[in-house]
Scaffold this motif. Structure first.
Motif, PDB file in Angstrom:
ATOM      1  N   ALA A  80       0.810  -1.215   0.000  1.00 56.33           N
ATOM      2  CA  ALA A  80       0.000   0.000   0.000  1.00 56.33           C
ATOM      3  C   ALA A  80       0.841   1.262   0.000  1.00 56.33           C
ATOM      4  CB  ALA A  80      -0.912   0.000   1.220  1.00 56.33           C
ATOM      5  N   SER A  81       2.029   1.198   0.561  1.00 54.25           N
ATOM      6  CA  SER A  81       2.865   2.397   0.612  1.00 54.25           C
ATOM      7  C   SER A  81       3.745   2.555  -0.623  1.00 54.25           C
ATOM      8  CB  SER A  81       3.730   2.379   1.876  1.00 54.25           C
ATOM      9  OG  SER A  81       4.597   1.272   1.861  1.00 54.25           O
ATOM     10  N   PRO A 137      -1.260  -5.036  11.252  1.00 53.33           N
ATOM     11  CA  PRO A 137      -2.374  -5.121  10.307  1.00 53.33           C
ATOM     12  C   PRO A 137      -3.694  -4.819  11.011  1.00 53.33           C
ATOM     13  CG  PRO A 137      -1.066  -7.145  10.306  1.00 53.33           C
ATOM     14  CD  PRO A 137      -0.565  -6.299  11.412  1.00 53.33           C
ATOM     15  N   ARG A 185      -3.816   8.278   4.847  1.00 55.15           N
ATOM     16  CA  ARG A 185      -2.738   8.713   5.733  1.00 55.15           C
ATOM     17  C   ARG A 185      -3.349   9.543   6.848  1.00 55.15           C
ATOM     18  NH1 ARG A 185       2.127  10.374   1.644  1.00 55.15           N
ATOM     19  NH2 ARG A 185       2.313   8.297   0.728  1.00 55.15           N
ATOM     20  N   ILE A 215      -0.945   4.798   8.476  1.00 52.28           N
ATOM     21  CA  ILE A 215      -1.683   4.481   7.257  1.00 52.28           C
ATOM     22  C   ILE A 215      -2.760   3.451   7.562  1.00 52.28           C
ATOM     23  CG2 ILE A 215       0.204   5.033   5.703  1.00 52.28           C
ATOM     24  CD1 ILE A 215       0.771   2.086   5.403  1.00 52.28           C
ATOM     25  N   LEU A 216      -3.883   3.611   6.897  1.00 49.61           N
ATOM     26  CA  LEU A 216      -4.987   2.670   6.975  1.00 49.61           C
ATOM     27  C   LEU A 216      -5.347   2.314   5.546  1.00 49.61           C
ATOM     28  CD1 LEU A 216      -6.976   1.287   8.946  1.00 49.61           C
ATOM     29  CD2 LEU A 216      -8.502   3.199   8.561  1.00 49.61           C
ATOM     30  N   CYS A 217      -5.164   1.059   5.184  1.00 55.89           N
ATOM     31  CA  CYS A 217      -5.390   0.619   3.803  1.00 55.89           C
ATOM     32  C   CYS A 217      -6.885   0.471   3.523  1.00 55.89           C
ATOM     33  CB  CYS A 217      -4.687  -0.706   3.561  1.00 55.89           C
ATOM     34  SG  CYS A 217      -2.911  -0.591   3.716  1.00 55.89           S
ATOM     35  N   PHE A 218      -7.230   0.572   2.262  1.00 53.96           N
ATOM     36  CA  PHE A 218      -8.633   0.431   1.889  1.00 53.96           C
ATOM     37  C   PHE A 218      -9.167  -0.959   2.199  1.00 53.96           C
ATOM     38  CE2 PHE A 218      -8.634   4.010  -1.475  1.00 53.96           C
ATOM     39  CZ  PHE A 218      -8.848   4.931  -0.477  1.00 53.96           C
ATOM     40  N   GLY A 219      -8.321  -1.972   2.187  1.00 55.94           N
ATOM     41  CA  GLY A 219      -8.769  -3.316   2.546  1.00 55.94           C
ATOM     42  C   GLY A 219      -9.247  -3.391   3.981  1.00 55.94           C
ATOM     43  N   ASP A 220      -8.661  -2.571   4.847  1.00 53.21           N
ATOM     44  CA  ASP A 220      -9.091  -2.526   6.241  1.00 53.21           C
ATOM     45  C   ASP A 220     -10.448  -1.861   6.394  1.00 53.21           C
ATOM     46  OD1 ASP A 220      -6.632  -3.624   6.841  1.00 53.21           O
ATOM     47  OD2 ASP A 220      -5.697  -1.672   7.160  1.00 53.21           O
ATOM     48  N   MET A 232      -4.342   3.619  -2.436  1.00 52.19           N
ATOM     49  CA  MET A 232      -4.893   2.453  -1.753  1.00 52.19           C
ATOM     50  C   MET A 232      -4.845   2.607  -0.243  1.00 52.19           C
ATOM     51  SD  MET A 232      -3.287  -0.603  -4.051  1.00 52.19           S
ATOM     52  CE  MET A 232      -3.849  -1.844  -2.943  1.00 52.19           C
ATOM     53  N   LEU A 233      -4.611   3.814   0.253  1.00 54.27           N
ATOM     54  CA  LEU A 233      -4.497   3.970   1.688  1.00 54.27           C
ATOM     55  C   LEU A 233      -4.907   5.363   2.117  1.00 54.27           C
ATOM     56  CD1 LEU A 233      -1.626   5.704   2.451  1.00 54.27           C
ATOM     57  CD2 LEU A 233      -0.724   3.656   1.420  1.00 54.27           C
TER      58      LEU A 233
END
Length: 109
Positions: free
Chosen positions: A3-4, A89, A17, A30-35, A14-15
């Motif tokens: 993601a970074s 994660p 910040r 960072i928080l990813c879109f998958g989360d 995809m994240l």
């Protein structure tokens, strides 16, 4: 890592910040879109399921999954803070909190 942008340093959308407050160096988490997407799909499905079953807000799954997501997100940031900025994660906290809280509360309904 993915993601970074890894070693290439490319900015991938995809994240999210999230800036650290009171950080003189201006760091961020960072928080990813998958989360966001996977638990969000579960919560959206539970809302549709409750509406199809004509359940109210208190005796359905939607409210409790949403509360579980908020608790999991709080735990994610708490662990991030306690581990001095070493990321974990977020799904490791979000999914168990949403499913376990919903299981415990809905078993009593």
């Amino acid at each position: 890592q993915v993601a970074s942008g890894g070693v290439s340093g490319e900015a991938i959308p995809m994240l999210l910040r999230i800036p650290h407050f009171f950080d003189p160096l201006g760091g961020y988490a960072i928080l990813c879109f998958g989360d966001i997407i996977y638990p969000g799909q579960l919560i959206a499905f539970s809302y549709r399921f409750d509406r199809a079953g004509k359940k109210g807000i208190l005796n359905g799954y939607f409210l409790w999954l949403t509360v579980g997501y908020v608790v999991g997100l709080f735990l994610t940031y708490l662990v991030f803070f306690l581990m001095d900025g070493h990321g974990q994660p977020a799904l490791m906290y979000l999914v168990p909190c949403t499913l376990e809280l919903c299981k415990v509360v809905c078993r009593t309904l």
